[in-house]
Write a protein that holds these residues in place. Sequence first.
Motif, mmCIF file in Angstrom:
data_model
loop_
_atom_site.group_PDB
_atom_site.id
_atom_site.type_symbol
_atom_site.label_atom_id
_atom_site.label_comp_id
_atom_site.label_asym_id
_atom_site.label_seq_id
_atom_site.Cartn_x
_atom_site.Cartn_y
_atom_site.Cartn_z
ATOM 1 N N MET A 252 42.315 81.820 151.411
ATOM 2 C CA MET A 252 43.465 82.644 151.810
ATOM 3 C C MET A 252 43.341 82.968 153.297
ATOM 4 O O MET A 252 42.258 82.856 153.877
ATOM 5 C CB MET A 252 43.432 83.972 151.030
ATOM 6 N N VAL A 253 44.430 83.412 153.885
ATOM 7 C CA VAL A 253 44.358 83.955 155.243
ATOM 8 C C VAL A 253 43.325 85.080 155.260
ATOM 9 O O VAL A 253 43.323 85.943 154.372
ATOM 10 C CB VAL A 253 45.746 84.482 155.680
ATOM 11 N N HIS A 254 42.460 85.058 156.240
ATOM 12 C CA HIS A 254 41.400 86.069 156.320
ATOM 13 C C HIS A 254 42.009 87.456 156.576
ATOM 14 O O HIS A 254 42.977 87.575 157.321
ATOM 15 C CB HIS A 254 40.428 85.709 157.447
ATOM 16 N N PRO A 255 41.422 88.495 155.958
ATOM 17 C CA PRO A 255 41.949 89.845 156.205
ATOM 18 C C PRO A 255 42.056 90.197 157.692
ATOM 19 O O PRO A 255 42.952 90.942 158.090
ATOM 20 C CB PRO A 255 40.922 90.754 155.504
ATOM 21 N N GLN A 258 45.482 88.673 158.751
ATOM 22 C CA GLN A 258 46.700 89.113 158.067
ATOM 23 C C GLN A 258 47.473 90.115 158.922
ATOM 24 O O GLN A 258 46.906 91.114 159.370
ATOM 25 C CB GLN A 258 46.324 89.730 156.719
ATOM 26 N N LEU A 273 39.516 83.127 154.154
ATOM 27 C CA LEU A 273 38.496 83.615 153.228
ATOM 28 C C LEU A 273 38.658 82.795 151.948
ATOM 29 O O LEU A 273 39.739 82.795 151.343
ATOM 30 C CB LEU A 273 38.707 85.102 152.943
ATOM 31 N N ASN A 294 50.773 83.583 157.223
ATOM 32 C CA ASN A 294 51.016 83.856 155.797
ATOM 33 C C ASN A 294 52.511 83.981 155.471
ATOM 34 O O ASN A 294 52.914 84.854 154.694
ATOM 35 C CB ASN A 294 50.267 85.129 155.356
ATOM 36 N N THR B 189 52.979 84.682 148.140
ATOM 37 C CA THR B 189 51.854 84.733 149.085
ATOM 38 C C THR B 189 50.623 85.333 148.412
ATOM 39 O O THR B 189 50.708 85.982 147.372
ATOM 40 C CB THR B 189 52.169 85.594 150.332
ATOM 41 N N LEU B 190 49.500 85.098 149.067
ATOM 42 C CA LEU B 190 48.233 85.722 148.685
ATOM 43 C C LEU B 190 47.826 86.683 149.782
ATOM 44 O O LEU B 190 48.106 86.434 150.954
ATOM 45 C CB LEU B 190 47.147 84.644 148.570
ATOM 46 N N ALA B 192 44.258 88.411 150.943
ATOM 47 C CA ALA B 192 42.832 88.341 150.618
ATOM 48 C C ALA B 192 42.272 89.687 150.180
ATOM 49 O O ALA B 192 41.505 89.757 149.207
ATOM 50 C CB ALA B 192 42.066 87.790 151.810
ATOM 51 N N GLU B 193 42.639 90.738 150.878
ATOM 52 C CA GLU B 193 42.022 92.025 150.577
ATOM 53 C C GLU B 193 42.401 92.509 149.171
ATOM 54 O O GLU B 193 41.545 92.953 148.406
ATOM 55 C CB GLU B 193 42.463 93.054 151.626
#
Lengths: 317, 317
Positions: A252-255, A258, A273, A294, B189-190, B192-193
């Motif tokens: 996924m896109v890293h926090p 985002q 991530l 995202n 969408t995803l 991550a957190e």
Amino acid sequence: MIPVSDHPPQTVDSKGTASIERVLIVGGTHGNELTGVYLINQFDHSPGCLARSSFKTVTQIGNPRAIAQGTRYVDQDLNRCFNFLAPPLSSRQHYEKERAKDLFDQYGAHGTTPVDFVIDLHSTTSNAGLMLILDHLDSFTLQLAAYLQGKEPEIKLYSSLGSGREHDSMRTLGRYRLGIEVGPIAHGTLQAELFRKTESLIHHVLDYVEHYNGGRRSAPLGESSSTSALTVYQYVGAIDYPKNEQGAITAMVHPQRQFQDYQVVNPGDPMFLTFAGETIGYQGKTPVYPIFINEAAYYEKGVAMSLTQRTNISPGN
Amino acid sequence: MIPVSDHPPQTVDSKGTASIERVLIVGGTHGNELTGVYLINQFDHSPGCLARSSFKTVTQIGNPRAIAQGTRYVDQDLNRCFNFLAPPLSSRQHYEKERAKDLFDQYGAHGTTPVDFVIDLHSTTSNAGLMLILDHLDSFTLQLAAYLQGKEPEIKLYSSLGSGREHDSMRTLGRYRLGIEVGPIAHGTLQAELFRKTESLIHHVLDYVEHYNGGRRSAPLGESSSTSALTVYQYVGAIDYPKNEQGAITAMVHPQRQFQDYQVVNPGDPMFLTFAGETIGYQGKTPVYPIFINEAAYYEKGVAMSLTQRTNISPGN
């Protein structure tokens, strides 16, 4: 600055040697981006608010069938269907290809009611804020951008040159073009604050065109920002999600990325991530400024984010 | 507290007189809520992480056809299709009705592999944060909620009693049930957190079930929060968008309500902003706590937000 190859502006002179006679505002090019859809409806309920003395403004719903079913498109993204030089995708019935051709026959340079300037309204799940999409960095466009940024300092400028959209998007119907991209907004929803800001921006654009047409005869627009350098985020590429051999997303896109559109990413900075919890760093060798991070509609396009370089450009005068 | 009418828990005793033998975790009940879909995929890649000694955990993708087409559902919301006492919607082929029947025949009380406890994973465009959806306020469920809140203090508790979901949702497959709703996440969408937090929450749930089955024999879970009163947001109704005579929306969620889930709204407080810019206030006579504010999937259901009352409930012991 990359020279523009198709639909070159007939003038790069802001003094109005070739005036703008007809402006087209399009909403719902993507059927689940409701801001544009409801703005067009609202304009149609009170068309007087769009009236300016020196040109005519027309409104258009882009993809009514996709709007009806609450999706981005029916057969294919309409905003990739306006390159009529490209071979047709298939011989079967294709709603968006036909829709693009109909709109081209109406509004294109040789259409029944050709338009000079196209404003296309979009929203995104990425943290675009108020983004202007510029297909050409000509003098008219840059001075418009400078004017709008003077009115709304939070505006960001994105140059789409090289992304493909300068050849195949709805905006190609006009020789002058502006994409307005606002976010983050979940597709299928409205957000009142961004709705109002988009509406306000459109009025500023129309005011600018009125000034452009009138030249020295119209009221001064204020010169505060028109000679300062503009910060432009120039498209340089896109990056896909990490995938396995079957083509399935593995991260996924890293926090830390985002909602961090327009923020610099240096080599090695966290980008993704994995589902197992491992961080994947940026593999490039030079800093980039990602945007469209995202965006829901780009999962299927293999785009986790677009990459830009930040440049400064003088708007001229 | 409203008595529960269907699938009553066989025990309200946390000491484990009727143990939980099989837990079902469902993701992708809605095809465009990717958190659950990818969590199930991840669990299936490393099933060992779900293993506990006293019960079996199985995973299930809810609506594979909707996932494939990137939509919430194909014919009808699957999470409204599990009330088999209601007359069928139509006699034609209906994907979700058949899917619900298949899942009922597999996991229901008289199915081939019945489950005792269903955890159903959802995401929402509203600012749900980490929300537990409770269909029954029995002792097992409340003590589970207390335990989870002890682990993750940001968790909010929503009692869906009276909303209809306690009769027609995926969760009705189990006599014990938990909906996990996380947001805001744009559908498709995803994030991550929230993905990681949902994963962590599921592990805590499984730990709790292990404790419940083991009774005094298992390791103590910590008693810090198990006797404190729980704050529960109890469903009391829903409110639609203002609409014109043609049924078209005439207003948006007011900026003062956007993302303000769980915050009190008093009579007269701003609720909506019309497209023309007028504020519409809350017409009710008593304070409410809206949730699911501006959920994308609820536009078509005529729900701008759900209304709740905030109550305190003792989890018992």
